[in-house]
Scaffold this active site. Sequence first.
Site, PDB file in Angstrom:
ATOM      1  N   SER A   1      11.404  49.712  52.069  1.00 46.90           N
ATOM      2  CA  SER A   1      10.332  49.512  51.092  1.00 46.90           C
ATOM      3  C   SER A   1       9.242  50.567  51.320  1.00 46.90           C
ATOM      4  O   SER A   1       9.362  51.408  52.206  1.00 46.90           O
ATOM      5  CB  SER A   1       9.769  48.103  51.212  1.00 46.90           C
ATOM      6  OG  SER A   1       9.292  47.911  52.516  1.00 46.90           O
TER       7      SER A   1
ATOM      8  N   LEU B   1       8.409  53.161  49.531  1.00 49.48           N
ATOM      9  CA  LEU B   1       8.778  54.555  49.253  1.00 49.48           C
ATOM     10  C   LEU B   1       7.909  55.146  48.146  1.00 49.48           C
ATOM     11  O   LEU B   1       7.941  56.355  47.911  1.00 49.48           O
ATOM     12  CB  LEU B   1      10.244  54.629  48.827  1.00 49.48           C
ATOM     13  CG  LEU B   1      11.261  54.355  49.930  1.00 49.48           C
ATOM     14  CD1 LEU B   1      12.671  54.438  49.377  1.00 49.48           C
ATOM     15  CD2 LEU B   1      11.097  55.342  51.076  1.00 49.48           C
ATOM     16  N   GLY B   2       7.163  54.299  47.472  1.00 47.16           N
ATOM     17  CA  GLY B   2       6.326  54.814  46.391  1.00 47.16           C
ATOM     18  C   GLY B   2       6.999  54.751  45.028  1.00 47.16           C
ATOM     19  O   GLY B   2       6.835  55.665  44.223  1.00 47.16           O
TER      20      GLY B   2
ATOM     21  N   ILE C   1      18.144  39.372  48.656  1.00 48.14           N
ATOM     22  CA  ILE C   1      18.673  38.224  47.907  1.00 48.14           C
ATOM     23  C   ILE C   1      17.827  37.984  46.660  1.00 48.14           C
ATOM     24  O   ILE C   1      18.330  37.753  45.572  1.00 48.14           O
ATOM     25  CB  ILE C   1      18.668  36.966  48.804  1.00 48.14           C
ATOM     26  CG1 ILE C   1      19.699  37.142  49.923  1.00 48.14           C
ATOM     27  CG2 ILE C   1      18.963  35.702  48.003  1.00 48.14           C
ATOM     28  CD1 ILE C   1      19.722  36.038  50.942  1.00 48.14           C
TER      29      ILE C   1
ATOM     30  N   LYS D   1      23.272  59.427  54.708  1.00 50.90           N
ATOM     31  CA  LYS D   1      24.121  58.223  54.730  1.00 50.90           C
ATOM     32  C   LYS D   1      23.416  56.975  54.176  1.00 50.90           C
ATOM     33  O   LYS D   1      24.005  56.241  53.375  1.00 50.90           O
ATOM     34  CB  LYS D   1      24.614  57.971  56.162  1.00 50.90           C
ATOM     35  CG  LYS D   1      25.742  56.952  56.263  1.00 50.90           C
ATOM     36  CD  LYS D   1      27.063  57.432  55.678  1.00 50.90           C
ATOM     37  CE  LYS D   1      27.872  58.184  56.722  1.00 50.90           C
ATOM     38  NZ  LYS D   1      29.054  58.842  56.138  1.00 50.90           N
ATOM     39  N   PRO D   2      22.147  56.716  54.585  1.00 51.54           N
ATOM     40  CA  PRO D   2      21.493  55.529  54.009  1.00 51.54           C
ATOM     41  C   PRO D   2      21.458  55.568  52.483  1.00 51.54           C
ATOM     42  O   PRO D   2      21.621  54.546  51.821  1.00 51.54           O
ATOM     43  CB  PRO D   2      20.080  55.582  54.589  1.00 51.54           C
ATOM     44  CG  PRO D   2      20.192  56.403  55.831  1.00 51.54           C
ATOM     45  CD  PRO D   2      21.292  57.401  55.573  1.00 51.54           C
TER      46      PRO D   2
ATOM     47  N   GLN E   1      23.676  57.053  50.539  1.00 55.70           N
ATOM     48  CA  GLN E   1      25.031  56.753  50.052  1.00 55.70           C
ATOM     49  C   GLN E   1      25.288  55.248  50.072  1.00 55.70           C
ATOM     50  O   GLN E   1      25.834  54.681  49.128  1.00 55.70           O
ATOM     51  CB  GLN E   1      26.072  57.460  50.916  1.00 55.70           C
ATOM     52  CG  GLN E   1      25.984  58.983  50.849  1.00 55.70           C
ATOM     53  CD  GLN E   1      26.937  59.627  51.847  1.00 55.70           C
ATOM     54  OE1 GLN E   1      28.055  59.170  52.022  1.00 55.70           O
ATOM     55  NE2 GLN E   1      26.489  60.676  52.511  1.00 55.70           N
TER      56      GLN E   1
ATOM     57  N   CYS F   1     -18.694  42.970  43.526  1.00 62.90           N
ATOM     58  CA  CYS F   1     -18.343  41.550  43.453  1.00 62.90           C
ATOM     59  C   CYS F   1     -18.954  40.787  44.631  1.00 62.90           C
ATOM     60  O   CYS F   1     -20.154  40.586  44.646  1.00 62.90           O
ATOM     61  CB  CYS F   1     -16.828  41.379  43.332  1.00 62.90           C
ATOM     62  SG  CYS F   1     -16.435  39.817  42.540  1.00 62.90           S
TER      63      CYS F   1
ATOM     64  N   GLY G   1     -19.662  41.967  47.280  1.00 57.61           N
ATOM     65  CA  GLY G   1     -20.653  42.935  47.773  1.00 57.61           C
ATOM     66  C   GLY G   1     -21.990  42.773  47.063  1.00 57.61           C
ATOM     67  O   GLY G   1     -23.051  42.793  47.688  1.00 57.61           O
TER      68      GLY G   1
ATOM     69  N   HIS H   1     -15.665  44.521  38.665  1.00 57.61           N
ATOM     70  CA  HIS H   1     -14.933  45.490  39.484  1.00 57.61           C
ATOM     71  C   HIS H   1     -14.745  46.797  38.710  1.00 57.61           C
ATOM     72  O   HIS H   1     -13.741  46.954  38.015  1.00 57.61           O
ATOM     73  CB  HIS H   1     -13.554  44.942  39.846  1.00 57.61           C
ATOM     74  CG  HIS H   1     -13.581  43.815  40.800  1.00 57.61           C
ATOM     75  ND1 HIS H   1     -13.374  43.975  42.147  1.00 57.61           N
ATOM     76  CD2 HIS H   1     -13.802  42.495  40.605  1.00 57.61           C
ATOM     77  CE1 HIS H   1     -13.451  42.789  42.747  1.00 57.61           C
ATOM     78  NE2 HIS H   1     -13.702  41.888  41.829  1.00 57.61           N
TER      79      HIS H   1
ATOM     80  N   GLU I   1     -13.811  49.531  39.776  1.00 53.86           N
ATOM     81  CA  GLU I   1     -12.695  50.321  40.310  1.00 53.86           C
ATOM     82  C   GLU I   1     -11.413  50.154  39.505  1.00 53.86           C
ATOM     83  O   GLU I   1     -10.542  51.022  39.547  1.00 53.86           O
ATOM     84  CB  GLU I   1     -12.448  49.986  41.783  1.00 53.86           C
ATOM     85  CG  GLU I   1     -11.851  48.612  42.070  1.00 53.86           C
ATOM     86  CD  GLU I   1     -12.882  47.490  42.205  1.00 53.86           C
ATOM     87  OE1 GLU I   1     -14.002  47.644  41.684  1.00 53.86           O
ATOM     88  OE2 GLU I   1     -12.554  46.454  42.812  1.00 53.86           O
TER      89      GLU I   1
HETATM   90  N1  GLN Z   1     -15.691  35.255  46.612  1.00 55.34           N
HETATM   91  C1  GLN Z   1     -16.549  35.653  45.542  1.00 55.34           C
HETATM   92  C2  GLN Z   1     -16.371  34.769  44.318  1.00 55.34           C
HETATM   93  O1  GLN Z   1     -15.401  34.100  44.183  1.00 55.34           O
HETATM   94  C3  GLN Z   1     -16.357  37.121  45.190  1.00 55.34           C
HETATM   95  C4  GLN Z   1     -14.971  37.463  44.764  1.00 55.34           C
HETATM   96  C5  GLN Z   1     -14.667  38.948  44.806  1.00 55.34           C
HETATM   97  O2  GLN Z   1     -15.291  39.706  45.524  1.00 55.34           O
HETATM   98  N2  GLN Z   1     -13.674  39.380  44.064  1.00 55.34           N
HETATM   99  O3  GLN Z   1     -17.235  34.744  43.475  1.00 55.34           O
END
Ligand code: GLN
Length: 530
Positions: free
Chosen positions: A14, A16-17, A150, A190-191, A193, A381, A383, A507, A509
């Site tokens: 697993s 491997l990208g 499996i 070999k792996p 194959q 979040c 944070g 979020h 990101e």
């Molecule tokens: N634990 C926090 C909440 O449920 C923040 C969740 C998070 O950082 N994604 O509100």
Amino acid sequence: MDTKYIFVTGGVVSSLGKGIISASIGKLLQARGYKVTIQKFDPYINIDPGTLNPYEHGECYVTADGMETDLDLGHYERFTDIQTTRNNSITTGRIYKTVIDRERHGDYLGKTIQVVPHITDEIKHRMLREGLEEGLDFVITEVGGTIGDIESAPFMEAIRQLRWQLGRDAVCVHLTYVPYLKAADELKTKPTQHSVKELQSMGIQPDILVLRTERHLDDSLRMKVASFCNVDLECVVQSEDMPSIYEVPVSMQRQGLDAAIMRKIGIPVGETPAMKSWHDFLHLQQEAKAEVHIGLVGKYDLQDAYKSIRESLHLAAIYNGRKARLHFVNSEDITPDNVAEKLEGLSGVIICPGFGQRGIEGKITAIQHTRTHGIPTFGICLGMQMMVIEFARHVLGHSDAHSMEMNPQTTHPVIDLMEEQKHITGMGGTMRLGAYPCHLRDDSKAYAIYGKPDITERHRHRYEFNNLYLNEFEAHGMQCVGTNPDNNLVEMVEIPDHRWFIGTQFHPEYTSTVLNPHPLFMDFIKAMTV
Ligand code: GLN
């Protein structure tokens, strides 16, 4: 053109990208003007990875329509700018749940429900559904796990049947590993194959092999693999370790992976697209040499736990002409005595998302340090929630201020459960999930950064800023600059007097992509580099 289907499987080991290869294929076909989607089928029983510990599964990526999914969907979106949905992430659990619910409903009266055909039919239906619904040119389906597991057998059977049914409209790409044995000074096929044999024993002949390798494979090795595995030489592609995952699409294009897929399907290959914007990005990446050191204050010391945040920082740094050096700082180890030392040399700090009590006080201590020392700080979040708690404790003087998540006895619940969350008892898929609108105050830094007053961002949390405290916070210098226009929930806070101190309940990101880096990450890096 009828929808074409590309199945991506993996063998030998697993990690491997496959996600990067799937995303790269998506990118290359998109560059040829095709409409593409990428979906991931995971063989585990959980309905979604929402309840999994990041140590088990890495980051949980959230789609705009509110599905908690595998982090590979993050790669798909970052590479292609496609917006994935709940249909792009399917687990064995979801498949079984659909079939079992149907059985209880009486849809199969009189019949025995079996893996073949009922489970495999449901898998096939879901594998085809994207294409049927949206008029897509290509549907790329990545299957999680490794050949021979499996759990993945029903998915393999579904692919075998679909290949038969779709004929040339389906192509199988198999990713394997070619290890280098130091003592023998040899690369071993070999792996690979064996892995292909295993696939063949399930009735699937791969069309294309992508060989992951740490060393360059010469033509004779590729030829050997081709002849042992019944694959054309031009369909044996190597995926060498790259300094950056964003070079993978270009390497795949250079070796003709997209062209090989098109030839297999029987569509004219035409000219190789230039992918100028992608190359421009790679050029910036190569040029970005000056380093910027950023701390990730969190509790999960593994690369994948904060995957999208890490990638967002790398991308934003590159666009600012910098190379991001990310330093994980375990919040469990941070104390008032060592915080200065732990954060020494960092130009900025991310306070990471998370759940539960562990490492909380360390995050608060880190924030107190960065707030009082003018260090750029970005709370995401949990944070942001910790930024609010730190401010309540040390500026407003509410010494036991807390989140109801961590301390339900607090006399100052500055972070509290939303009304509609209070009656919820189940844990899976019940948070505030997916994209919600947010209105930004026009005198805010946030507004200046986004350059517009109305934004949409993705959420994943249960708890919220407690609006009973809003006036008190604002009177003392923490501004609630982003709110949900429908219910006034606070989505963004900032301290205007600070160099860069912003918290987001959402979020950002999840929506930062290679060609469209997120403005908040861009500005965060900029603040550190001017
Ligand atoms: N634990 C926090 C909440 O449920 C923040 C969740 C998070 O950082 N994604 O509100």
